[in-house]
Enzyme design. Structure first.
Site, PDB file in Angstrom:
ATOM      1  N   LYS A   1       1.011  -1.549  -0.063  1.00 20.80           N
ATOM      2  CA  LYS A   1      -0.097   0.256   0.108  1.00 20.80           C
ATOM      3  C   LYS A   1       1.075   1.381  -0.007  1.00 20.80           C
ATOM      4  O   LYS A   1       2.092   0.921   0.023  1.00 20.80           O
ATOM      5  CB  LYS A   1      -1.189   0.411   0.795  1.00 20.80           C
ATOM      6  CG  LYS A   1      -1.729  -1.187   1.696  1.00 20.80           C
ATOM      7  CD  LYS A   1      -2.646  -1.182   2.686  1.00 20.80           C
ATOM      8  CE  LYS A   1      -3.702  -2.972   2.692  1.00 20.80           C
ATOM      9  NZ  LYS A   1      -4.539  -2.639   3.536  1.00 20.80           N
TER      10      LYS A   1
ATOM     11  N   TYR B   1     -12.388  -2.969  -3.076  1.00 21.27           N
ATOM     12  CA  TYR B   1     -12.594  -2.482  -1.774  1.00 21.27           C
ATOM     13  C   TYR B   1     -14.369  -3.008  -2.444  1.00 21.27           C
ATOM     14  O   TYR B   1     -15.220  -2.032  -1.031  1.00 21.27           O
ATOM     15  CB  TYR B   1     -12.108  -1.781  -0.969  1.00 21.27           C
ATOM     16  CG  TYR B   1     -10.788  -2.087  -0.251  1.00 21.27           C
ATOM     17  CD1 TYR B   1     -10.317  -2.950   0.130  1.00 21.27           C
ATOM     18  CD2 TYR B   1      -9.523  -1.822  -0.508  1.00 21.27           C
ATOM     19  CE1 TYR B   1      -9.126  -3.429   0.968  1.00 21.27           C
ATOM     20  CE2 TYR B   1      -8.631  -1.005  -0.315  1.00 21.27           C
ATOM     21  CZ  TYR B   1      -8.330  -2.731   0.562  1.00 21.27           C
ATOM     22  OH  TYR B   1      -6.725  -2.536   1.070  1.00 21.27           O
TER      23      TYR B   1
ATOM     24  N   ASN C   1      -2.275  -0.382   7.381  1.00 21.84           N
ATOM     25  CA  ASN C   1      -1.028  -1.504   7.723  1.00 21.84           C
ATOM     26  C   ASN C   1      -0.296  -1.976   6.054  1.00 21.84           C
ATOM     27  O   ASN C   1       0.125  -2.731   6.652  1.00 21.84           O
ATOM     28  CB  ASN C   1      -2.455  -2.607   8.254  1.00 21.84           C
ATOM     29  CG  ASN C   1      -3.424  -2.161   6.886  1.00 21.84           C
ATOM     30  OD1 ASN C   1      -3.362  -1.707   6.368  1.00 21.84           O
ATOM     31  ND2 ASN C   1      -4.301  -3.664   7.320  1.00 21.84           N
TER      32      ASN C   1
ATOM     33  N   HIS D   1      -1.857  -5.677   1.365  1.00 20.69           N
ATOM     34  CA  HIS D   1      -3.164  -6.012   1.027  1.00 20.69           C
ATOM     35  C   HIS D   1      -2.624  -7.648   0.391  1.00 20.69           C
ATOM     36  O   HIS D   1      -1.857  -7.622  -0.353  1.00 20.69           O
ATOM     37  CB  HIS D   1      -3.811  -5.363  -0.044  1.00 20.69           C
ATOM     38  CG  HIS D   1      -4.479  -6.429  -0.603  1.00 20.69           C
ATOM     39  ND1 HIS D   1      -5.494  -6.776   0.281  1.00 20.69           N
ATOM     40  CD2 HIS D   1      -5.024  -7.130  -1.671  1.00 20.69           C
ATOM     41  CE1 HIS D   1      -6.695  -7.275  -1.037  1.00 20.69           C
ATOM     42  NE2 HIS D   1      -6.603  -8.022  -1.743  1.00 20.69           N
TER      43      HIS D   1
ATOM     44  N   GLU E   1      -9.511 -10.118  -8.362  1.00 18.75           N
ATOM     45  CA  GLU E   1      -8.555  -8.932  -8.250  1.00 18.75           C
ATOM     46  C   GLU E   1      -6.816  -8.945  -9.020  1.00 18.75           C
ATOM     47  O   GLU E   1      -6.874  -8.334  -9.424  1.00 18.75           O
ATOM     48  CB  GLU E   1      -7.638  -9.409  -5.906  1.00 18.75           C
ATOM     49  CG  GLU E   1      -8.633  -9.143  -5.213  1.00 18.75           C
ATOM     50  CD  GLU E   1      -8.455  -9.212  -3.894  1.00 18.75           C
ATOM     51  OE1 GLU E   1      -9.270  -9.605  -3.242  1.00 18.75           O
ATOM     52  OE2 GLU E   1      -7.022  -8.948  -4.054  1.00 18.75           O
TER      53      GLU E   1
HETATM   54  P1  IDP Z   1      -7.603  -7.295   5.033  1.00 18.19           P
HETATM   55  O1  IDP Z   1      -7.157  -6.290   4.940  1.00 18.19           O
HETATM   56  O2  IDP Z   1      -6.444  -8.015   6.066  1.00 18.19           O
HETATM   57  O3  IDP Z   1      -8.223  -7.836   4.126  1.00 18.19           O
HETATM   58  P2  IDP Z   1      -9.889  -6.267   5.125  1.00 18.19           P
HETATM   59  O4  IDP Z   1     -11.403  -6.430   6.569  1.00 18.19           O
HETATM   60  O5  IDP Z   1     -10.600  -7.205   3.861  1.00 18.19           O
HETATM   61  O6  IDP Z   1      -9.091  -6.608   5.397  1.00 18.19           O
HETATM   62  O7  IDP Z   1      -9.293  -4.466   5.609  1.00 18.19           O
HETATM   63  C1  IDP Z   1      -9.313  -4.258   4.044  1.00 18.19           C
HETATM   64  C2  IDP Z   1      -8.364  -2.835   4.427  1.00 18.19           C
HETATM   65  O8  IDP Z   1      -9.356  -1.698   5.250  1.00 18.19           O
HETATM   66  C3  IDP Z   1      -7.671  -3.495   6.117  1.00 18.19           C
HETATM   67  O9  IDP Z   1      -7.057  -3.756   5.416  1.00 18.19           O
HETATM   68  C4  IDP Z   1      -7.276  -1.247   6.510  1.00 18.19           C
HETATM   69  O10 IDP Z   1      -6.449  -1.372   5.523  1.00 18.19           O
HETATM   70  C5  IDP Z   1      -8.557  -1.311   6.538  1.00 18.19           C
HETATM   71  N1  IDP Z   1      -9.499  -1.582   7.575  1.00 18.19           N
HETATM   72  C6  IDP Z   1      -9.888  -2.841   7.786  1.00 18.19           C
HETATM   73  N2  IDP Z   1     -10.726  -2.452   9.019  1.00 18.19           N
HETATM   74  C7  IDP Z   1     -10.205  -0.996   9.674  1.00 18.19           C
HETATM   75  C8  IDP Z   1     -11.139   0.041  10.524  1.00 18.19           C
HETATM   76  O11 IDP Z   1     -11.870  -0.767  11.953  1.00 18.19           O
HETATM   77  N3  IDP Z   1     -10.235   1.154  10.063  1.00 18.19           N
HETATM   78  C9  IDP Z   1      -9.902   1.577   9.274  1.00 18.19           C
HETATM   79  N4  IDP Z   1      -9.343   0.951   8.453  1.00 18.19           N
HETATM   80  C10 IDP Z   1      -9.860  -0.108   8.373  1.00 18.19           C
HETATM   81 MG    MG Z   2      -9.681  -8.206   3.031  1.00 21.53          MG
END
Ligand code: IDP
Ligand code: MG
Length: 151
Positions: free
Chosen positions: A11, A51, A114, A117, A128
């Site tokens: 990212k 997303y 984080n 992805h 994807e």
């Molecule tokens: P993942 O990336 O581990 O698959 P997902 O639930 O698919 O997690 O969420 C996609 C992305 O959305 C996460 O990697 C993170 O960057 C963001 N995200 C998920 N939950 C939150 C939140 O509670 N607050 C802010 N960003 C979030």
């Molecule tokens: Mg995800």
């Protein structure tokens, strides 16, 4: 099957923080094979599509803005169970809950920063990969170390 593929992205925060090398290194060191890679900034519509499953979440707008804030290193990695194991290498979504030794566990703090992805299933990996890459961008080759990685 050792030809499973997953979509892995570094990212904008990971790119800006100089983490492309360290993240790629972990997938390479594990034995997975890089089949496509490019730096891209594909824009809002593309990231909303990527997303789409999260469109109703309160953090969706912020997430799309974050993903649009700079270049993304988009990759496809191949190998046995690479979808599931790729997510193990990344660590839990919330970096504070990610185990040390994982990418998020070692390099990140906030869930909204984080750094990486990874596709969450073989089916979403297919979707994807098709969204981010043209078929001709995916390389097919036999890595020299293949028989030293797979029995
Ligand atoms: P993942 O990336 O581990 O698959 P997902 O639930 O698919 O997690 O969420 C996609 C992305 O959305 C996460 O990697 C993170 O960057 C963001 N995200 C998920 N939950 C939150 C939140 O509670 N607050 C802010 N960003 C979030
Ligand atoms: Mg995800």
């Amino acid at each position: 099957m050792s030809n499973e593929r997953t979509f892995i992205a570094i990212k904008p925060d990971g790119v800006q923080r100089g983490l492309i090398g360290p993240i790629i290194s972990r997938f390479e060191a594990k034995g997975f094979q890089l089949v496509a890679m490019k730096l891209v900034q594909p824009g809002k519509a593309h990231l909303e599509k990527h997303y789409a499953d999260l469109a109703t979440k309160p953090f969706f707008a912020g997430l799309v803005q974050y993903m649009c804030s700079g270049p993304i290193c988009a990759m496809v990695w191949e190998g046995k169970e690479v979808v599931k194991t790729g997510r193990v290498l990344l660590g839990a979504t919330n970096p504070l809950a990610s185990a040390p030794g994982t990418i998020r566990g070692d390099f990140a703090i906030d869930v909204g920063r984080n750094v990486c992805h990874g596709s969450d299933s073989v089916e979403s990996a297919k979707k994807e990969i098709a969204l981010w890459f043209k078929p001709e961008e995916l390389m097919s080759y036999t890595p020299a170390a293949r028989s030293w990685i797979y029995e």
